[in-house]
Design a protein around this motif. Sequence first.
Motif, mmCIF file in Angstrom:
data_model
loop_
_atom_site.group_PDB
_atom_site.id
_atom_site.type_symbol
_atom_site.label_atom_id
_atom_site.label_comp_id
_atom_site.label_asym_id
_atom_site.label_seq_id
_atom_site.Cartn_x
_atom_site.Cartn_y
_atom_site.Cartn_z
ATOM 1 N N SER A 101 -48.229 111.107 126.798
ATOM 2 C CA SER A 101 -47.787 110.930 128.179
ATOM 3 C C SER A 101 -46.938 112.099 128.645
ATOM 4 C CB SER A 101 -46.978 109.637 128.325
ATOM 5 O OG SER A 101 -47.819 108.526 128.487
ATOM 6 N N PRO B 216 -43.191 105.361 130.542
ATOM 7 C CA PRO B 216 -43.276 104.034 131.169
ATOM 8 C C PRO B 216 -41.890 103.391 131.136
ATOM 9 C CG PRO B 216 -44.243 103.984 128.960
ATOM 10 C CD PRO B 216 -43.848 105.409 129.228
ATOM 11 N N VAL C 277 -49.542 108.221 130.467
ATOM 12 C CA VAL C 277 -49.120 108.332 131.853
ATOM 13 C C VAL C 277 -49.214 109.784 132.300
ATOM 14 C CG1 VAL C 277 -47.327 107.773 133.521
ATOM 15 C CG2 VAL C 277 -47.503 106.459 131.378
ATOM 16 N N THR D 79 -49.767 109.760 138.730
ATOM 17 C CA THR D 79 -49.384 108.403 139.101
ATOM 18 C C THR D 79 -48.221 108.400 140.076
ATOM 19 O OG1 THR D 79 -50.129 107.533 136.977
ATOM 20 C CG2 THR D 79 -48.536 106.206 138.179
ATOM 21 N N THR E 261 -47.656 100.498 134.135
ATOM 22 C CA THR E 261 -48.761 101.088 133.368
ATOM 23 C C THR E 261 -49.446 100.035 132.509
ATOM 24 O OG1 THR E 261 -47.281 101.784 131.561
ATOM 25 C CG2 THR E 261 -47.694 103.358 133.351
#
Length: 354
Positions: free
Chosen positions: A182, A186, A214, A218, A263
């Motif tokens: 990521s 998160p 992630v 986003t 997520t």
Amino acid sequence: MQLSEFDFDLPEDLIALRPAVPRDTARLLVSKPNHGIEDAIVSALPTYLRSGDVLIFNDTRTLAASLRATRAQRGPVGGPVSVDINLHQRVDGARWKAFVRPAKRVALGDVLTFHDDFQAEVSGLGEAGEVTLTFSKSGVDLDQAIAKFGSMPLPPYIARKRAVDAQDAQDYQTVYARAEGSVATPTAGLHFTPNLLKSLDEAGIESHWVTLHVGAGTFLPVKVDNIQDHVMHSETYEVSAQTAVAVARAKAEGRRVIAVGTTSLRTLESIVDQDGQITYGGGDTSIFITPGYRFTVVDGLITNFHLPKSTLLMLVGALIGMEALRDVYRHAIDARYRFYSYGDASLLWKAPTS
């Protein structure tokens, strides 16, 4: 729906620059349909759940994805210039998509130097400062170089106010982070401690894990007036057979499934096939959840307080309803909850369907 419906004014001093210590002493806003709003703390979470509830966590691990590079001098005049790189999506073993600032300082074919033996070529150009970088290292060697020369990719609203430091390497990572990949954490999971996880287990609450890496996409701002015109970036997920079976069993038995973070929620709502069956395995999702969406899997959500006009705020509005969304955020501001990645948390239950 119009983007303006997801706007609100937030006092600047409510943006958290550091997390609560210990993590589970952060405040917890609890909102349940027809039960109003209650103020609590995260460590009390087991008392707001019941035996048989299923919590789904995202076990992705955040990379040190923020890098500073030097672009070599072009031509006989000028000199080398510095650029900031934020990795946001892995393409393959040697290539990443990234955002570069200032974007005007790089062109196709430029070589960016992070260290004497660590460079990347700009091999593709996208929109809004996005580039594709082909690195001089690949695989594990590339991962190790990123970890060595990069820093934690704190959101801009924190990075603008203070420098990233060594404490962020610990603070901006969940205690159960496992699968590296990521470029943003998160953050709902940041509130959980080993003691809290133990308390949940002792209360008969199941914990299971999914992985969604992630991407910075986003969190990109929505720039269209009609939110349905917004295009979400794709992100990669992995769901084990064990987790899929646990979720399917809970739904069949009428037990509640609660996503820890947006997520986890997006992953769960992405693994339902056309027949309504829970599936497992890996894939990519660009699911965009807005008011009017009918939830198949998730009954509740643990999440932080989100940016105005963000896709995450739209997701929350879809889950609890727009009137409840306005009530929750009005209460959070009036009661001086701390906002965003290092801020406080909320436990939100799905609005009844008509």
